[in-house]
Design an enzyme around this catalytic site. Structure first.
Site, PDB file in Angstrom:
ATOM      1  N   TYR A 124       4.176  -5.735  -6.953  1.00 60.66           N
ATOM      2  CA  TYR A 124       5.309  -5.482  -7.838  1.00 60.66           C
ATOM      3  C   TYR A 124       5.876  -6.798  -8.353  1.00 60.66           C
ATOM      4  CZ  TYR A 124       5.249  -0.783  -5.847  1.00 60.66           C
ATOM      5  OH  TYR A 124       4.878   0.478  -5.446  1.00 60.66           O
ATOM      6  N   ASP A 154       4.438   6.331   3.602  1.00 62.74           N
ATOM      7  CA  ASP A 154       4.844   5.317   4.573  1.00 62.74           C
ATOM      8  C   ASP A 154       6.350   5.112   4.552  1.00 62.74           C
ATOM      9  OD1 ASP A 154       4.324   4.296   1.907  1.00 62.74           O
ATOM     10  OD2 ASP A 154       4.779   2.302   2.692  1.00 62.74           O
ATOM     11  N   LYS A 179      -1.912  -1.513  -7.288  1.00 62.38           N
ATOM     12  CA  LYS A 179      -0.829  -0.612  -7.682  1.00 62.38           C
ATOM     13  C   LYS A 179       0.337  -1.444  -8.177  1.00 62.38           C
ATOM     14  CE  LYS A 179       2.597   2.410  -5.393  1.00 62.38           C
ATOM     15  NZ  LYS A 179       2.911   3.130  -4.140  1.00 62.38           N
TER      16      LYS A 179
END
Length: 264
Positions: free
Chosen positions: A143, A24, A173
């Protein structure tokens, strides 16, 4: 568990292990190496053993004819490096659009600890509710990013992955903490499958050693972009990573079996 959700999770993984290649980056970075000829790259990495590829919705027609029957994930937010704030990810798609694009799952990027966390938290919660109505899995890219936050600190990463579970994601993730022992703390923070981001390209050995360390720490796989799609031989590096993720190979065996020489 919803039968459709289970079926779609199986399409983007192999026996509960994940090798996802996100591409992406065309929104974030522009038409960089590996993404100009997207069709060729998708063909190479899926032949090399990737379970799924991930893109924004608009390039879906370029993905499907070349993904060799592997899974497909549509990313639904984004930003650019030339914009005012790269951490300010904005909504770029919906669950319905992803399904019309032939997706098996959707993904969403959240920067935990940033000034944009409140809005992104609300958006991720809404996304999981809507996706699960259709039996669509959600990959949360969570994150630890914000003022004064160490993006690789295990405690901060543990908070980020637990937040994904609390908001209803199915796979999470996050960044790698740097070694298997500290990453074990991250994986223990949630019952979700935890997969690591690849980050910037290093040597082939660096890449494979990172994957080996993460798997030893309890990771369920990787979501690795530039280290794979910008490689001079995307199929070979995918084979090496796949050997670690899916065959539990050590670093030397994975590099050797993929035909990648030992780099200086």
């Amino acid at each position: 568990m919803h039968a459709g959700l289970d079926a779609r999770l199986e399409r983007i993984s192999t026996d509960g292990r994940y090798l996802v290649v996100p591409m992406d980056h065309g929104i974030t970075l522009g038409p960089v190496k590996g993404l100009v000829e997207l069709e060729t790259t998708v063909d190479a990495i899926t032949r090399g053993g990737a379970d799924a590829v991930l893109t924004q919705k608009g390039v879906a027609p370029r993905v499907h004819p070349n993904k060799n029957g592997k899974g497909y994930i549509v990313h639904v937010n984004g930003s650019t490096v030339i914009g005012p704030d790269e951490n300010d990810k904005r909504i770029t798609g919906s669950v319905e659009e992803a399904l019309r694009s032939g997706a098996d799952a959707v993904s969403f990027h959240m920067n935990v600890g940033s000034e944009h966390e409140p809005d992104q938290m609300t958006q991720l919660g809404e996304l999981t509710e809507k996706a699960h109505r259709y039996g669509v899995p959600v990959l949360a890219m969570n994150y630890a990013r914000g003022s004064g936050i160490d993006e690789h600190d295990a405690e901060s990463l543990a908070h980020a992955v637990r937040l994904a579970e609390e908001l209803g994601a199915d796979v999470v993730k996050t960044a790698y903490s740097g070694d298997g022992d500290s990453f074990e703390r991250v994986c223990q923070a949630t019952r979700l499958p935890v997969i690591i981001a690849g980050g910037s390209r290093g040597t082939d050995r660096d890449t494979v050693e990172m994957v080996r360390g993460a798997m030893d720490g309890g990771a369920a796989g990787v979501s690795m972009g530039r280290s794979i799609f910008q490689h001079d031989d995307p199929e070979a590096i995918t084979r090496a990573v796949s050997a670690v993720v899916h065959e539990d190979a050590d670093t030397e065996s994975a590099l050797r079996e993929a035909g990648l020489g030992i780099e200086a």
